[in-house]
Design an enzyme around this catalytic site. Structure first.
Site: not given
Ligand code: GLY
Length: 344
Positions: A195, A226
């Protein structure tokens, strides 16, 4: 420690390890008087455009149906507004669409087909986000999924997906960032929770943040982590600070990660300590045995980022060996994140 002993000169920007080009571009835009959140989103668009960054935007790893689905969110401290999209298909600049949700609607989150239609109405081009490299990674995943289905891996060595590239892009030689604990064996195929996150404070002391991702690779269609959830993948409060998360989204969601960090900073924790507190909370609440190693530690990584209103910042990972991006002077640089669990 990553927290500076004196207060840095504003502006300050921090972000995930892959955010260095985004931060560099955002800082330039800021100098040209672009508003802070627009500058951050413009910077993140550069990374969303990069076909070699397989955890964000164009070229992101697809879902289990081999379709790229993107999630992104923005939050602006001065207005305390946010915008987000989840499960967005066919539009590479997910963060820009999230910004439009914030600016043009009275809503904070658009998903799936609704998000795509909204983007189309605003003139975002509709395109196939699946690169050849990501498609071949998906084929490798499919071929290695089960020995009892009809898919076989004819020649892993001849796979045109270059794992060396991934290995060179992480501090510990794993095949993808934010994937597993540093001592975990590399998987056969590229895999990521990767991310991009950026939090920033400008010279006037106003804060903003953005998180963008293609999410968990090979996820069930419609899975959202998230990143687009305010309070989990990002949270910004102009009177306190800003925070973000990368890594296993399910775990960050379950402790309201970014909001917890900002609350801890409000209560007096340093940015680094606020990240470590939140990581400990995740670790303590990781109860399922398949997510814990022999010592009871999470088998996955999460990295958390925290920026206080005065420019003091910190970042911490579940496991030792991760880096984050920071700009607290002229040029952005990589810095070592604090960690909860040291390498054995
Ligand atoms: N942190 C990115 C996801 O889990 O989609």
């Amino acid at each position: 420690m990553t927290t500076p002993t004196c207060t840095p000169r504003l502006p300050v920007m921090i972000g995930s390890w892959n955010a260095i080009p985004a931060i560099a571009h955002a800082a330039q835009r800021l100098q040209g008087n672009t508003p802070l959140l627009d500058a951050i989103v413009d910077g993140i668009a550069l990374v969303e455009d990069d076909p070699d960054e397989m955890s964000v935007g164009y070229g992101g790893l697809p879902n289990e149906d081999c379709v790229v689905e993107l999630d992104a969110a923005v939050m602006e401290g001065v207005s305390h507004r946010s915008g987000a999209v989840a499960g967005l298909r066919g539009v590479r600049h997910a963060a820009r669409v999230a910004l439009e949700v914030m600016r043009r609607t009275d809503h904070s989150l658009l998903v799936g087909e609704g998000a795509r239609k909204f983007a189309a109405l605003l003139g975002f081009p509709d395109e196939n986000l699946l690169t050849d490299r990501a498609r071949k990674a998906w084929l490798d995943w499919k071929a290695n999924l089960s020995e009892r289905d009809g898919w076989i891996a004819p020649d892993q060595a001849a796979s045109s997906f270059g794992t060396a590239r991934w290995a060179g892009r992480t501090p510990h030689g794993l095949t993808a960032p934010e994937m597993l604990a540093p001592d975990a064996p590399p998987p056969k195929v590229p895999f990521t929770y990767g991310t991009i996150h950026v939090s920033a404070v400008d010279a006037a002391g106003n804060l903003a943040s953005c998180t963008s991702t293609s999410g968990l690779s090979y996820k069930i269609a419609g899975r959202v982590g998230d990143s687009p959830v305010v309070g989990a993948g990002l949270y910004t409060d102009n009177s306190v600070g800003s925070a973000g998360a990368t890594g296993r989204g399910e775990s960050v969601l379950q402790v309201c990660g970014a909001h917890t960090i900002v609350q801890r900073m409000e209560a007096g924790d340093s940015p680094t300590d606020a990240c470590l507190f939140t990581l400990k909370k995740i670790a303590d609440r990781t109860r399922l045995s398949h997510l814990r190693d022999a010592k009871g530690r999470p088998t996955f990584n999460v990295t958390l980022y925290a920026l206080r209103k005065d420019g003091v910042f910190g970042a911490a990972s579940m496991h030792e060996g991760y880096e984050f991006a920071v700009l607290d002077g002229v040029a952005p640089r990589a810095a070592s994140a604090a960690w909860l669990y040291p390498k054995d």
